[in-house]
Motif scaffolding. Structure first.
Motif, PDB file in Angstrom:
ATOM      1  N   LEU A 209     -19.711  51.891  36.069  1.00  0.00           N
ATOM      2  CA  LEU A 209     -18.912  50.719  36.436  1.00  0.00           C
ATOM      3  C   LEU A 209     -19.622  49.887  37.492  1.00  0.00           C
ATOM      4  O   LEU A 209     -19.342  48.709  37.668  1.00  0.00           O
ATOM      5  CB  LEU A 209     -17.535  51.163  36.949  1.00  0.00           C
TER       6      LEU A 209
ATOM      7  N   GLY B  48     -15.624  43.089  32.434  1.00  0.00           N
ATOM      8  CA  GLY B  48     -14.484  43.955  32.140  1.00  0.00           C
ATOM      9  C   GLY B  48     -14.469  45.239  32.951  1.00  0.00           C
ATOM     10  O   GLY B  48     -13.578  46.072  32.781  1.00  0.00           O
TER      11      GLY B  48
ATOM     12  N   PHE C 131     -11.471  48.284  33.156  1.00  0.00           N
ATOM     13  CA  PHE C 131     -11.635  49.695  32.832  1.00  0.00           C
ATOM     14  C   PHE C 131     -11.356  50.576  34.053  1.00  0.00           C
ATOM     15  O   PHE C 131     -10.766  51.646  33.947  1.00  0.00           O
ATOM     16  CB  PHE C 131     -13.048  49.956  32.308  1.00  0.00           C
ATOM     17  N   ARG C 132     -11.770  50.096  35.217  1.00  0.00           N
ATOM     18  CA  ARG C 132     -11.500  50.833  36.450  1.00  0.00           C
ATOM     19  C   ARG C 132      -9.999  51.052  36.609  1.00  0.00           C
ATOM     20  O   ARG C 132      -9.550  52.136  36.938  1.00  0.00           O
ATOM     21  CB  ARG C 132     -12.036  50.014  37.622  1.00  0.00           C
ATOM     22  N   GLY C 133      -9.239  49.987  36.353  1.00  0.00           N
ATOM     23  CA  GLY C 133      -7.788  50.084  36.457  1.00  0.00           C
ATOM     24  C   GLY C 133      -7.211  51.068  35.455  1.00  0.00           C
ATOM     25  O   GLY C 133      -6.293  51.821  35.766  1.00  0.00           O
ATOM     26  N   VAL C 134      -7.772  51.078  34.241  1.00  0.00           N
ATOM     27  CA  VAL C 134      -7.284  52.005  33.216  1.00  0.00           C
ATOM     28  C   VAL C 134      -7.579  53.445  33.623  1.00  0.00           C
ATOM     29  O   VAL C 134      -6.733  54.330  33.501  1.00  0.00           O
ATOM     30  CB  VAL C 134      -7.934  51.693  31.850  1.00  0.00           C
ATOM     31  N   PHE C 135      -8.794  53.689  34.136  1.00  0.00           N
ATOM     32  CA  PHE C 135      -9.181  55.058  34.465  1.00  0.00           C
ATOM     33  C   PHE C 135      -8.353  55.623  35.617  1.00  0.00           C
ATOM     34  O   PHE C 135      -8.210  56.829  35.755  1.00  0.00           O
ATOM     35  CB  PHE C 135     -10.677  55.137  34.815  1.00  0.00           C
TER      36      PHE C 135
END
Lengths: 297, 321
Positions: free
Chosen positions: B122, B128, B132-136
């Motif tokens: 990341l 994006g 993805f950070r938020g999803v993880f």
């Protein structure tokens, strides 16, 4: 401004535009290599939650006919049933009461204690601080048996108080984060108040607290997530169904309505919705809490 | 921070003595007021901490030396180390102990590895990345009970979605029993534990990565080092202490394993997923052997304190005291 001590120093935001040439090639290579990983992992994370969510709008027959299929229409009976028959509303109410009272109380306890650690001098200060720090490490799982005995001695077993008082004991996290935040405040401000003759209470209430609102919010969100999701203490301390909090309640539903997946999914969705919404609305503060908990700015 | 603390604290220490200048002002009363203020600020937190953290903590140790069915206080028998002697010969306890160690090692490798790889990935600032950070990080805000129940249903061999998903991906030979298979239940619990926590550790590493000056990496790039070499020779050495910290936190956290096992398998099938905390819970509550259950939990406490002491000495002492 106080929160600056907690958040990591920002790099120049966004994609840096001043990369050496040759950037495009390596960026393409990276994208080809990394996006599949990111996407696959996101699917593994999001799909189970999404499945839970859309299955809650399917009838049981539909779920068992095809686990993957999306709901054909907006079927709301699971929600009606889980609130009316299974008592989800009462679990929800318990969770709200316990979480709110515990978080507010913990905020009062940890802001004052953090103030004492940051601005007052007394003997044994560092030793006492270490004592609190060690409390941060204690696995709650190891305290359940004697905790149960202790609550029954105090006569508060199977009441909200058993949970609330127990959570009040977990003030170490807030004290640690807020002490650091308070120490990061510009000294001149609180010192000038002192010269003006303001006592500790006035300094605490009118100067330190308003200036460290972001850090206090961070602590509040973090504590809220933890208490809202806590399963262990409700499991051990609560016996009457009508006092169950959501995590205990949904496990109870799992036992009572084992074959009714749709109903269970509705309960699980409700239990997950609150922390997820809080997370997406207040993500920045939440992330700051993670950093503050283990790293120091 | 410690140096900062010393310099900022000094003026405060001096103020009382220099300001109690007028001799007619009784220093004793002022001292008393200071004491009262201290009690008002620190007392409540300390009181709850002692009453609801320290009492159960010490209680666990005390009760572990007794034999007590847990109903009334008169039934307590002081039995010294008997519980621990019994524990030493308890096969299920040792099985649980082994599972805890396996989970701990597995979590260190999986969690730290995944967190590190993703943090570095990341950090490449692809478009994006922040999404993805938020999803993880999302799984860390979901109750472990929800994780256990959703996956518990999903892993159901005939009705869940996991087996059909494997078949759809052409991996049908892996489909089958999950939580009911003694060989697969523990790895599955490890995976779910990783699922729900890796984002947290990833963020700790990202925080450290962000703090690395860009110039350092750029200088390496100018010297002709490719990115992998830069990561290996420059970034990783700078991350080393954070990685150690993450590994310790993962280990401490892994010992807390309870909810996933309790909700999904209750330690089964036939103790194949038993861990110390669930065994202690079973002894203390289901079997009403309060003393023996507490002795089991004492083992958990001792293991945690060993790790926590290493952690505090290494990462907190110089900073906080």
């Amino acid at each position: 401004m106080t929160s600056e001590t907690l958040s990591p120093p920002r790099s120049e935001t966004g994609e840096s535009t001043r990369r050496p040439s040759g950037r495009s090639l390596s960026t393409v290579a990276k994208a080809v290599l990394l996006y599949p990983v990111f996407i696959a992992l996101s699917v593994i994370i999001i799909f189970p939650l999404l499945w839970m969510f859309y299955s809650s709008f399917k009838s049981n027959t539909d779920i068992f006919a095809d686990v993957f299929a999306l709901p054909k229409s907006l079927y709301l009976d699971n929600y009606k049933e889980v609130f009316q028959l299974a008592g989800l509303g009462s679990f929800f109410k318990s969770s709200v009461i316990v979480s709110l009272v515990s978080v507010l109380g913990l905020l009062a306890l940890s802001t004052t204690a953090a103030y004492a650690f940051a601005f007052m001098e007394f003997r044994g200060k560092s030793l006492l601080f270490l004592l609190f720090l060690l409390g941060l490490m204690v696995p709650p799982q190891a305290l359940i048996i004697s905790g149960y005995g202790w609550m029954s001695v105090l006569g508060i077993l199977d009441t909200y108080w058993a949970l609330i008082f127990t959570y009040f004991g977990w003030s170490a996290f807030g004290i640690l984060v807020l002490r650091n935040a308070f120490e990061g405040l510009p000294r001149e401000i609180s010192d000038s108040a002192k010269v003006d003759g303001a006592g500790h209470w006035a300094r605490f209430w009118y100067i330190v607290l308003p200036l460290s609102r972001p850090s206090t919010a961070t602590v509040a969100i973090f504590l809220f997530m933890w208490i809202w999701n806590d399963f262990l203490y409700p499991l051990v301390y609560l016996q009457s169904e009508e006092r169950y909090t959501l995590p205990l309640g949904i496990m109870f539903l799992n036992g009572q309505y084992a074959p009714e997946w749709g109903l269970q999914m509705a309960g699980l969705t409700v239990a997950t919705a609150v922390p997820l919404i809080v997370y997406y609305v207040l993500q920045k503060q939440f992330v700051r809490g993670i950093m503050a908990g283990a790293l120091k700015g | 921070m410690s140096a900062n603390q010393v310099t900022t604290v000094l003026p405060e220490q001096q103020t009382p003595s220099s300001r109690t200048g007028p001799p007619n002002h009784p220093a004793g009363r002022k001292e008393g007021r200071r004491r009262l203020e201290l009690v008002a600020f620190l007392g409540p937190a300390l009181g709850f901490y002692l009453a609801f953290m320290m009492v159960p903590l010490l209680g666990t140790f005390l009760i572990s030396f007794t034999d007590w069915p847990g109903f009334s206080l008169e039934q307590i028998d002081w039995v010294g180390l008997d519980n621990f002697r019994e524990l030493a010969g308890d096969d299920v306890f040792w099985l649980a102990f082994r599972h805890n160690l396996l989970l701990l090692v597995g979590a260190i490798v999986l969690n730290t590895g995944l967190a590190l790889v993703l943090a570095l990935a990341l950090d490449q600032h692809l478009r994006g990345s922040s999404f993805f950070r938020g999803v993880f990080l999302m799984p860390t805000v979901i109750s472990l009970v929800v994780v256990a129940l959703v996956f518990g249903l999903g892993l159901s061999p005939s009705l869940g979605f996991i087996n059909p998903a494997f078949e759809a991906l052409g991996l049908g030979r892996f489909a089958g029993e999950w939580l009911g298979d003694p060989d697969r239940v523990l790895p599955m619990i490890l995976l779910l534990d990783t699922w729900s926590t890796f984002g947290l550790y990833m963020f700790l590493l990202i925080a450290r990565l962000i703090a690395i000056p860009k110039e350092l990496k750029e200088a390496a790039a100018i010297d002709g080092a490719n990115e992998l070499r830069t990561i290996w020779h420059i970034v990783l050495p700078l991350l080393r202490s954070t990685i150690t910290m993450v590994m310790l936190l993962v280990a401490i956290n892994s010992l807390k394993m309870f909810e996933l096992v309790y909700v999904m398998t209750s330690g089964g099938p036939n103790h194949a997923s038993e861990v110390i905390a669930t065994w202690g819970y079973f002894q203390g509550f289901t079997a009403t052997r309060v003393g023996y259950g507490s002795a089991t939990l004492v083992v958990l406490l001792v293991l945690t304190f060993i790790l926590a002491t290493i952690y505090v000495r290494r990462f907190r002492m110089q900073d906080d005291l």
